[in-house]
Motif scaffolding. Structure first.
Motif, short mmCIF file in Angstrom:
data_model
loop_
_atom_site.label_atom_id
_atom_site.label_comp_id
_atom_site.label_asym_id
_atom_site.label_seq_id
_atom_site.Cartn_x
_atom_site.Cartn_y
_atom_site.Cartn_z
N ARG A 43 10.07 -27.82 -33.61
CA ARG A 43 10.54 -26.78 -34.54
C ARG A 43 12.06 -26.71 -34.54
N LEU A 44 12.68 -26.81 -33.36
CA LEU A 44 14.15 -26.78 -33.28
C LEU A 44 14.77 -27.97 -34.00
N LEU A 45 14.13 -29.13 -33.89
CA LEU A 45 14.67 -30.32 -34.58
C LEU A 45 14.60 -30.15 -36.09
N VAL A 46 13.49 -29.59 -36.58
CA VAL A 46 13.36 -29.35 -38.02
C VAL A 46 14.42 -28.36 -38.49
N ILE A 47 14.58 -27.26 -37.74
CA ILE A 47 15.53 -26.21 -38.14
C ILE A 47 16.96 -26.73 -38.07
N SER A 48 17.30 -27.48 -37.01
CA SER A 48 18.67 -28.00 -36.90
C SER A 48 18.97 -28.99 -38.02
N ARG A 49 17.97 -29.77 -38.40
CA ARG A 49 18.14 -30.71 -39.52
C ARG A 49 18.44 -29.94 -40.81
N LEU A 50 17.70 -28.87 -41.04
CA LEU A 50 17.91 -28.06 -42.24
C LEU A 50 19.24 -27.32 -42.19
N CYS A 51 19.63 -26.87 -40.99
CA CYS A 51 20.94 -26.22 -40.85
C CYS A 51 22.06 -27.19 -41.22
N GLY A 52 21.93 -28.44 -40.77
CA GLY A 52 22.93 -29.44 -41.10
C GLY A 52 22.97 -29.74 -42.59
N LEU A 53 21.81 -29.96 -43.18
CA LEU A 53 21.75 -30.25 -44.62
C LEU A 53 22.32 -29.09 -45.43
N LEU A 58 19.35 -19.08 -34.14
CA LEU A 58 18.37 -18.50 -35.07
C LEU A 58 17.03 -18.28 -34.38
N GLU A 59 16.57 -19.28 -33.64
CA GLU A 59 15.28 -19.15 -32.98
C GLU A 59 15.32 -18.08 -31.88
N ARG A 60 16.45 -17.98 -31.18
CA ARG A 60 16.57 -16.94 -30.15
C ARG A 60 16.45 -15.55 -30.77
N ASP A 61 17.15 -15.32 -31.90
CA ASP A 61 17.10 -14.01 -32.55
C ASP A 61 15.72 -13.73 -33.13
N ARG A 62 15.08 -14.76 -33.67
CA ARG A 62 13.74 -14.56 -34.26
C ARG A 62 12.72 -14.21 -33.19
N ILE A 63 12.75 -14.94 -32.08
CA ILE A 63 11.78 -14.71 -31.00
C ILE A 63 12.00 -13.33 -30.37
N THR A 64 13.26 -12.91 -30.32
CA THR A 64 13.56 -11.57 -29.80
C THR A 64 12.89 -10.51 -30.66
N ARG A 65 12.91 -10.69 -31.96
CA ARG A 65 12.26 -9.73 -32.86
C ARG A 65 10.75 -9.70 -32.67
#
Length: 590
Positions: free
Chosen positions: A553-563, A581-588
């Motif tokens: 999931r982190l690899l997919v998100i980081s790829r999209l962040c870069g694009l 992003l994932e840290r803030d989402r999981i905290t919620r």
């Protein structure tokens, strides 16, 4: 020599006369020459060719973008024939690019003289309007059913097993901006008169009831890799339109009725030029030249446009910056590969929870998405919709055609599922099957087409799915994002107004269209080492929750962040942004 096509507009208004003149030149390669001449003209003057419409005259040249809904059996046509009149005068003719033979008065074809009759085969595709196609993807010169180009919302509801547009959308279609009734178009009248056709008519077979534009039969004369399209491909054709006149007393079985529907409803297009479309943005070049000035200019501005789009998305999600970030990444996602023919790499289904019950929230967000995405539709997840809809395409062996389903969609489609309207109720067997199919689409990006007799075929998909609801969805998703509104009393009217009048819309459309088609480069060895180190450290801290799925999931998100920032290779800032992003989402979620 082939007759020149330089006469003003003749190649558009009377293309068959040029074909016949070329044939009469007795040149052995007349087909090659006339094809080359047309393709040169089309290449230089494509925008001058009118789009197919209800008013297109039979025998004229038109262009049309459609989705391949079905591939029919090849059919034969008369490529060359001999005709005589009663005085014995002879003439040779061709039936290429036409279903009828052009004969002078008094001449009849000598069918018995088989040595003068040549037949050949042609491919036959059934084309429907691209499902969920946004009005803005049509060129500015074309008025699409009187719709505003800056407001796009395709909403689907199903009652009694028949797909239809939602009531509020039908209301919008019947009135003008000043509230007065507008005259219905010829196409709308045709669709209402389906049952009044002189011979058996099996329906237009559109995928979504809200789709505007004509269905058509596409006849392709050159069989090659360039013309071998697959079901659900989006294709642009330039061809000669023909409205075949079928006698009222003509009786047909279902298969022939499907192959020869009323020409007023389904015109036939004899292809002169055809190509697959990877995008439908009229302000971008096609095909996209990644190294070209236009694309490079958009990538240079990507970081700025990204922030502007985040600001607009924040308005629609009631000021929540985290939800806006995830929505942007969702809109940029697409399938870029498959592992072991099972795992779809790049899919990013998002489930936004804690959404307000106010229908204007979903409407605002869906309208914005429709204004920046080329293909999208909203599906209210009511028990009635699930029980009465047909999501899977099914083979009709009597008519020898594929009946469409709501999920028969081209690559790059956007589906918005509204769970805020879900009420208690009983799902019937069909509703359970539809729910299962939707879940499989989200999880595996595959859809099973029903060919009867316990036989089915899996088709690969690439559909972005956004789920909006109060709680966690009963459907799977890649991430769950709890909404945290920053405003208790949002002004939805103001949000809708800002969406439809935004000066940034064209910029957003270009940005999304280009970024989705960028080829992302392999991760560098240095970044691989960095990712590995970070993952090992995180796993030591929380071995129970940090798994291989977390890394994927982190690899997919980081790829999209870069694009989203215009980066063609993963950079450390993109990887760090994904982790934040994932840290803030999981905290919620805790």
């Amino acid at each position: 020599a082939v007759v020149s096509t330089q006469s003003t507009g003749a190649w558009i208004t009377a293309p068959l006369s040029l074909v016949h003149s070329a044939f009469q030149s007795n040149s052995e390669d007349w087909e090659t020459q006339i094809t080359k001449q047309f393709q040169e003209k089309i290449s230089d003057h494509r925008t001058q060719i009118p789009e197919l419409s209800c008013d297109s005259k039979s025998g004229s040249l038109v262009r049309h973008i459609f989705m391949v809904q079905d591939i029919l059996d090849q059919e034969f046509y008369v490529k060359k024939f001999l005709a005589r009149d009663k005085n014995g005068n002879e003439m040779m003719g061709t039936g290429k690019y036409s279903d009828t033979l052009d004969l002078p008065q008094g001449y009849e074809v000598e069918w018995d003289e088989t040595q003068h009759i040549r037949r050949d085969s042609r491919l036959v595709y059934y084309g429907v309007p691209v499902p969920g196609r946004s009005a803005w993807t049509h060129e500015p010169s074309r008025d699409v059913m009187g719709e505003s180009r800056d407001v796009t919302l395709h909403r689907v509801e199903v009652q009694g097993g028949k797909k239809r547009a939602a009531p509020e959308e039908e209301e919008e279609m019947d009135t003008t901006d000043d509230g007065t009734k507008k005259q219905k178009s010829k196409e709308e009248e045709d669709e209402k008169d389906e049952k009044q056709q002189p011979h058996k008519f099996l329906g237009l077979n559109k995928v979504l009831p809200c789709d505007k534009g004509p269905c058509c039969m596409i006849l392709v004369y050159c069989s090659s890799e360039d013309t071998a399209f697959k079901i659900n491909d989006v294709v642009e054709v330039v061809g000669i339109v023909e409205r075949l006149q079928i006698p009222e007393d003509c009786e047909m079985d279902e298969e022939n009725a499907a192959r020869f529907p009323p020409s007023s409803m389904v015109p036939r297009l004899h292809c002169l030029d055809i190509r697959k479309r990877s995008h439908m943005n009229p302000t971008l070049e096609f095909p996209l030249q990644i190294e070209g000035m236009q694309v490079q200019g958009i990538l240079k501005e990507a970081a700025t446009v990204r922030q502007e789009l985040i600001s607009v998305l924040k308005e629609c999600v009631l000021g929540d910056p985290l939800a806006a970030e995830y929505l942007l990444l969702h809109l940029l996602s697409h399938i870029y590969g498959r592992r072991d023919d099972v795992l779809a790499l790049g899919k990013f289904a998002v489930n936004v929870t804690h959404c307000p019950k106010n229908p204007m929230f979903v409407r605002c967000l869906a309208t914005l998405i429709g204004n920046v995405c080329e293909k999208s539709f909203l599906f209210p997840m009511t028990v009635s919709n699930f029980n009465n809809s047909s999501m899977l395409p099914q083979k009709d062996y009597k008519a020898n055609r594929l009946r469409s389903g709501l999920l028969q969609l081209p690559f790059g489609s956007q589906i918005i599922l509204d769970e805020t309207v879900l009420e208690p109720g009983q799902l019937k067997a069909n509703g359970v099957e539809n729910l299962k199919s939707l879940g499989n689409l989200i999880s595996w990006q595959k859809l099973t087409y029903d060919f009867g007799f316990n036989y089915s075929i899996e088709f690969e998909c690439d559909a972005r799915v956004l789920i909006l609801g109060e709680g966690k969805s009963l459907l799977p998703s890649d991430v769950v994002v709890p909404l945290k509104p920053m405003s208790d009393c949002p002004d939805y009217d103001q949000i809708m107004s800002s969406i439809s009048t935004s000066k940034f819309l064209e910029k957003f459309r270009k940005y999304l269209s280009v970024v989705r088609h960028i080829e992302y480069k392999e991760v560098s060895e240095q970044m691989q080492n960095k990712i590995e180190q970070d993952f090992v450290e995180e796993r030591k801290k929380d071995p129970k929750n940090v798994t291989g799925d977390t890394l994927h999931r982190l690899l997919v998100i980081s790829r999209l962040c870069g694009l989203s920032r215009g980066h063609l290779v993963l950079q450390e800032e993109d990887w760090q942004a994904a982790k934040n992003l994932e840290r803030d989402r999981i905290t919620r979620l805790q």
